[in-house]
Design an enzyme around this catalytic site. Structure first.
Site, PDB file in Angstrom:
ATOM      1  N   GLY A  36       0.557  -1.091   0.025  1.00 40.60           N
ATOM      2  CA  GLY A  36       0.083   0.056   0.175  1.00 40.60           C
ATOM      3  C   GLY A  36       0.737   1.230   0.019  1.00 40.60           C
ATOM      4  O   GLY A  36       2.047   1.285  -0.174  1.00 40.60           O
ATOM      5  N   TYR A 136      -2.357 -17.931  -5.496  1.00 42.28           N
ATOM      6  CA  TYR A 136      -3.176 -16.860  -4.904  1.00 42.28           C
ATOM      7  C   TYR A 136      -4.689 -17.203  -4.704  1.00 42.28           C
ATOM      8  O   TYR A 136      -5.206 -17.042  -3.554  1.00 42.28           O
ATOM      9  CB  TYR A 136      -3.198 -15.622  -6.036  1.00 42.28           C
ATOM     10  CG  TYR A 136      -4.293 -14.492  -5.899  1.00 42.28           C
ATOM     11  CD1 TYR A 136      -4.033 -13.580  -4.653  1.00 42.28           C
ATOM     12  CD2 TYR A 136      -5.353 -14.335  -6.755  1.00 42.28           C
ATOM     13  CE1 TYR A 136      -4.997 -12.602  -4.448  1.00 42.28           C
ATOM     14  CE2 TYR A 136      -6.121 -13.406  -6.304  1.00 42.28           C
ATOM     15  CZ  TYR A 136      -6.035 -12.353  -5.280  1.00 42.28           C
ATOM     16  OH  TYR A 136      -7.071 -11.362  -5.358  1.00 42.28           O
ATOM     17  N   PHE A 164     -14.413  -9.816  -8.737  1.00 41.88           N
ATOM     18  CA  PHE A 164     -14.322 -10.126 -10.090  1.00 41.88           C
ATOM     19  C   PHE A 164     -13.263  -9.003 -10.395  1.00 41.88           C
ATOM     20  O   PHE A 164     -12.423  -8.743  -9.713  1.00 41.88           O
ATOM     21  CB  PHE A 164     -15.398 -10.517 -11.232  1.00 41.88           C
ATOM     22  CG  PHE A 164     -16.128 -11.666 -10.886  1.00 41.88           C
ATOM     23  CD1 PHE A 164     -16.554 -12.053  -9.710  1.00 41.88           C
ATOM     24  CD2 PHE A 164     -16.208 -12.554 -11.794  1.00 41.88           C
ATOM     25  CE1 PHE A 164     -17.356 -13.296  -9.602  1.00 41.88           C
ATOM     26  CE2 PHE A 164     -16.544 -13.737 -11.830  1.00 41.88           C
ATOM     27  CZ  PHE A 164     -17.071 -14.266 -10.524  1.00 41.88           C
ATOM     28  N   ASN A 165     -13.264  -8.415 -11.645  1.00 36.05           N
ATOM     29  CA  ASN A 165     -12.195  -7.475 -12.223  1.00 36.05           C
ATOM     30  C   ASN A 165     -12.464  -5.842 -11.699  1.00 36.05           C
ATOM     31  O   ASN A 165     -13.427  -5.502 -12.046  1.00 36.05           O
ATOM     32  CB  ASN A 165     -11.990  -7.515 -13.763  1.00 36.05           C
ATOM     33  CG  ASN A 165     -11.492  -8.872 -14.166  1.00 36.05           C
ATOM     34  OD1 ASN A 165     -11.845 -10.004 -13.797  1.00 36.05           O
ATOM     35  ND2 ASN A 165     -10.041  -8.954 -14.610  1.00 36.05           N
ATOM     36  N   HIS A 182      -2.172  -5.301 -14.748  1.00 35.28           N
ATOM     37  CA  HIS A 182      -3.825  -5.284 -15.007  1.00 35.28           C
ATOM     38  C   HIS A 182      -4.110  -4.481 -16.232  1.00 35.28           C
ATOM     39  O   HIS A 182      -3.227  -3.492 -16.437  1.00 35.28           O
ATOM     40  CB  HIS A 182      -4.598  -4.702 -13.707  1.00 35.28           C
ATOM     41  CG  HIS A 182      -4.521  -5.576 -12.781  1.00 35.28           C
ATOM     42  ND1 HIS A 182      -3.964  -5.264 -11.250  1.00 35.28           N
ATOM     43  CD2 HIS A 182      -5.011  -6.842 -12.332  1.00 35.28           C
ATOM     44  CE1 HIS A 182      -4.160  -6.277 -10.458  1.00 35.28           C
ATOM     45  NE2 HIS A 182      -4.755  -7.366 -11.196  1.00 35.28           N
ATOM     46  N   LEU A 183      -5.244  -5.055 -16.599  1.00 37.51           N
ATOM     47  CA  LEU A 183      -5.562  -4.573 -18.176  1.00 37.51           C
ATOM     48  C   LEU A 183      -5.769  -2.765 -18.008  1.00 37.51           C
ATOM     49  O   LEU A 183      -5.191  -2.296 -18.900  1.00 37.51           O
ATOM     50  CB  LEU A 183      -6.751  -5.095 -18.580  1.00 37.51           C
ATOM     51  CG  LEU A 183      -7.346  -4.666 -20.010  1.00 37.51           C
ATOM     52  CD1 LEU A 183      -6.268  -5.216 -21.000  1.00 37.51           C
ATOM     53  CD2 LEU A 183      -8.671  -5.520 -20.209  1.00 37.51           C
ATOM     54  N   ARG A 272      -1.185 -15.150 -21.317  1.00 34.56           N
ATOM     55  CA  ARG A 272      -0.312 -15.600 -20.140  1.00 34.56           C
ATOM     56  C   ARG A 272      -0.893 -17.013 -19.635  1.00 34.56           C
ATOM     57  O   ARG A 272      -2.020 -17.247 -19.882  1.00 34.56           O
ATOM     58  CB  ARG A 272      -0.794 -14.401 -18.963  1.00 34.56           C
ATOM     59  CG  ARG A 272      -0.269 -13.025 -19.363  1.00 34.56           C
ATOM     60  CD  ARG A 272      -0.595 -12.197 -18.489  1.00 34.56           C
ATOM     61  NE  ARG A 272      -2.027 -12.114 -17.942  1.00 34.56           N
ATOM     62  CZ  ARG A 272      -2.576 -11.057 -17.194  1.00 34.56           C
ATOM     63  NH1 ARG A 272      -1.721  -9.789 -16.952  1.00 34.56           N
ATOM     64  NH2 ARG A 272      -3.724 -11.254 -16.977  1.00 34.56           N
ATOM     65  N   GLY A 274      -2.298 -20.101 -17.870  1.00 36.04           N
ATOM     66  CA  GLY A 274      -3.353 -19.994 -17.068  1.00 36.04           C
ATOM     67  C   GLY A 274      -4.412 -19.065 -17.054  1.00 36.04           C
ATOM     68  O   GLY A 274      -5.450 -19.215 -16.194  1.00 36.04           O
ATOM     69  N   ASP A 275      -4.510 -18.165 -17.999  1.00 32.96           N
ATOM     70  CA  ASP A 275      -5.487 -17.101 -18.226  1.00 32.96           C
ATOM     71  C   ASP A 275      -6.704 -17.815 -18.755  1.00 32.96           C
ATOM     72  O   ASP A 275      -6.273 -18.309 -20.023  1.00 32.96           O
ATOM     73  CB  ASP A 275      -5.198 -15.917 -19.007  1.00 32.96           C
ATOM     74  CG  ASP A 275      -4.500 -14.789 -18.235  1.00 32.96           C
ATOM     75  OD1 ASP A 275      -4.462 -14.969 -17.099  1.00 32.96           O
ATOM     76  OD2 ASP A 275      -4.002 -14.000 -19.084  1.00 32.96           O
TER      77      ASP A 275
HETATM   78  N1  UDP Z   1      -4.586  -8.112 -20.457  1.00 31.78           N
HETATM   79  C1  UDP Z   1      -3.833  -7.867 -21.496  1.00 31.78           C
HETATM   80  N2  UDP Z   1      -2.734  -7.059 -21.645  1.00 31.78           N
HETATM   81  C2  UDP Z   1      -2.112  -6.407 -20.433  1.00 31.78           C
HETATM   82  C3  UDP Z   1      -3.002  -6.899 -19.429  1.00 31.78           C
HETATM   83  C4  UDP Z   1      -3.876  -7.821 -19.160  1.00 31.78           C
HETATM   84  O1  UDP Z   1      -4.256  -8.340 -22.787  1.00 31.78           O
HETATM   85  O2  UDP Z   1      -1.408  -5.718 -20.496  1.00 31.78           O
HETATM   86  C5  UDP Z   1      -5.641  -8.925 -20.578  1.00 31.78           C
HETATM   87  C6  UDP Z   1      -5.264 -10.327 -19.556  1.00 31.78           C
HETATM   88  O3  UDP Z   1      -4.584 -11.370 -20.557  1.00 31.78           O
HETATM   89  C7  UDP Z   1      -6.549 -10.857 -19.271  1.00 31.78           C
HETATM   90  C8  UDP Z   1      -7.505  -9.579 -19.254  1.00 31.78           C
HETATM   91  O4  UDP Z   1      -6.897  -8.528 -19.812  1.00 31.78           O
HETATM   92  O5  UDP Z   1      -7.615 -11.450 -20.225  1.00 31.78           O
HETATM   93  C9  UDP Z   1      -7.617  -9.034 -17.739  1.00 31.78           C
HETATM   94  O6  UDP Z   1      -6.343  -8.992 -16.990  1.00 31.78           O
HETATM   95  P1  UDP Z   1      -6.123  -8.514 -15.602  1.00 31.78           P
HETATM   96  O7  UDP Z   1      -4.834  -8.802 -15.227  1.00 31.78           O
HETATM   97  O8  UDP Z   1      -6.421  -7.079 -15.571  1.00 31.78           O
HETATM   98  O9  UDP Z   1      -7.157  -9.445 -14.728  1.00 31.78           O
HETATM   99  P2  UDP Z   1      -7.277 -11.111 -14.474  1.00 31.78           P
HETATM  100  O10 UDP Z   1      -8.605 -11.030 -15.072  1.00 31.78           O
HETATM  101  O11 UDP Z   1      -6.041 -11.657 -15.377  1.00 31.78           O
HETATM  102  O12 UDP Z   1      -7.141 -11.135 -12.897  1.00 31.78           O
END
Ligand code: UDP
Length: 311
Positions: A36, A136, A164-165, A182-183, A272, A274-275
């Protein structure tokens, strides 16, 4: 209510702490700043201690702990599971023991949709089998189980929210991770000139990119306030916090370009490890049990995060 917000100097924790304070609750932030930022606590009292030492700050005047203190990098959890078991489970159990020692009987916990892993059926309900695929999600699920057993044995009143996200910003509080995975933050960096990488363009989705369920951080924080009504000794509620709808990476990319007015340079890369292709919540339990529904759009979240980034 007097509330200890553990992890209240983090992204979601700081917004939650502010919303509790705005609604008239007395808030104390517990955060040792390993993840933090002290300024995110703002005017709220900040105790700089790990949750394993919560016993030094808790006393019988507290009514509730909102527990959002955790390590939350999926990739890191695969490489260093010991860190996640020690911090997310071990230190979390010390927090529960401190609550028992001081007679604090209510807790709201930040769990995650990562507890479900890669479900075979969508949308994800709270009855979807929990098969986490990384440490995690495993450590968050283990803590959920701990809460269930403490509720039965020790009359704990508990709510686990499976986030969720989470996106957006509030009152200057936004996502600030040292390593940004994160996206939306990465897309905002794209809007500011960096090349953005799409991870995975061959998923079995309409445009080939992965679909997620995005919730504005203020809506999410407000669910914690709504949960106060269902905290009951001996009962552990598990509730998904999602919108019930999904957006693909390309749809979020388009939304960020539209909201910011900047064209983003894009490169494509393999997924990535496991996504999953798609994670979308069935959000009906939150509606029926605590009367919660998100009200802020993805574009609103992007606009808020863009503004907070410029601040
Ligand atoms: N993602 C992406 N590029 C990035 C970051 C994330 O394409 O620079 C994609 C990632 O592969 C996933 C989605 O965006 O499909 C959401 O990713 P994030 O890490 O925000 O959340 P997650 O669902 O993985 O916890």
């Amino acid at each position: 209510m007097k509330v200890l917000v553990a992890g209240g100097a983090g992204y979601i924790g700081s917004v939650t702490a502010v919303r509790f304070a705005e609604e008239g609750h007395e808030v104390v932030v517990l955060d040792d700043l390993r993840n933090g930022h002290a300024d995110a606590a703002g005017d709220l009292p900040l105790v700089d201690l790990p949750i394993s030492r919560a016993g030094e700050v808790l006393d019988e005047t507290f009514d509730l702990v909102v527990h959002l203190a955790a390590d939350a990098l999926v990739g890191e959890s695969v490489e260093q599971p010991e860190k996640y078991w020690a911090n997310n489970l071990g230190e979390g159990l010390a927090l529960l023991d401190a609550m028992r020692a001081h007679g604090v009987g209510k807790i709201i916990f930040s769990s995650t949709c990562a507890t479900y892993g890669q479900p075979e059926t969508l949308p994800i309900t709270e009855d979807t089998p929990t098969r986490p695929v990384n440490a995690y999600g495993m450590t968050k699920l283990a803590f959920d189980h701990a809460l269930s057993s403490y509720a039965v044995a020790h009359d704990l009143a508990a709510v686990s929210f499976r986030y969720f996200n989470v996106v957006g910003a509030y009152a200057g509080r936004t996502e600030r991770h040292e390593v940004e995975t994160h996206l939306v933050p990465n897309l905002l960096k794209g809007a500011a000139g960096q090349t953005f990488t799409i991870f995975g363009t061959d998923f079995p989705t309409p445009d080939g990119t992965a679909i997620r369920d995005y919730v504005h951080v203020v809506d999410l924080a407000d669910a914690h306030l709504a949960a106060l009504a269902v905290l009951e000794p001996g009962v552990h509620h598990i509730i998904n916090l999602g919108s019930g709808g999904g957006y693909s990476v390309r749809e979020v990319l388009d939304a960020v370009q539209e909201v910011t007015g900047h064209t983003i340079a894009v490169e494509e890369a393999p997924p990535r490890p496991g996504d999953p292709a798609e994670l979308v919540a069935d959000a009906s339990k939150a509606k029926t049990l605590i009367g919660w529904e998100p009200t802020r759009s993805l574009k609103q979240a992007i606009a808020d995060a863009w503004e907070a980034r410029d601040a």
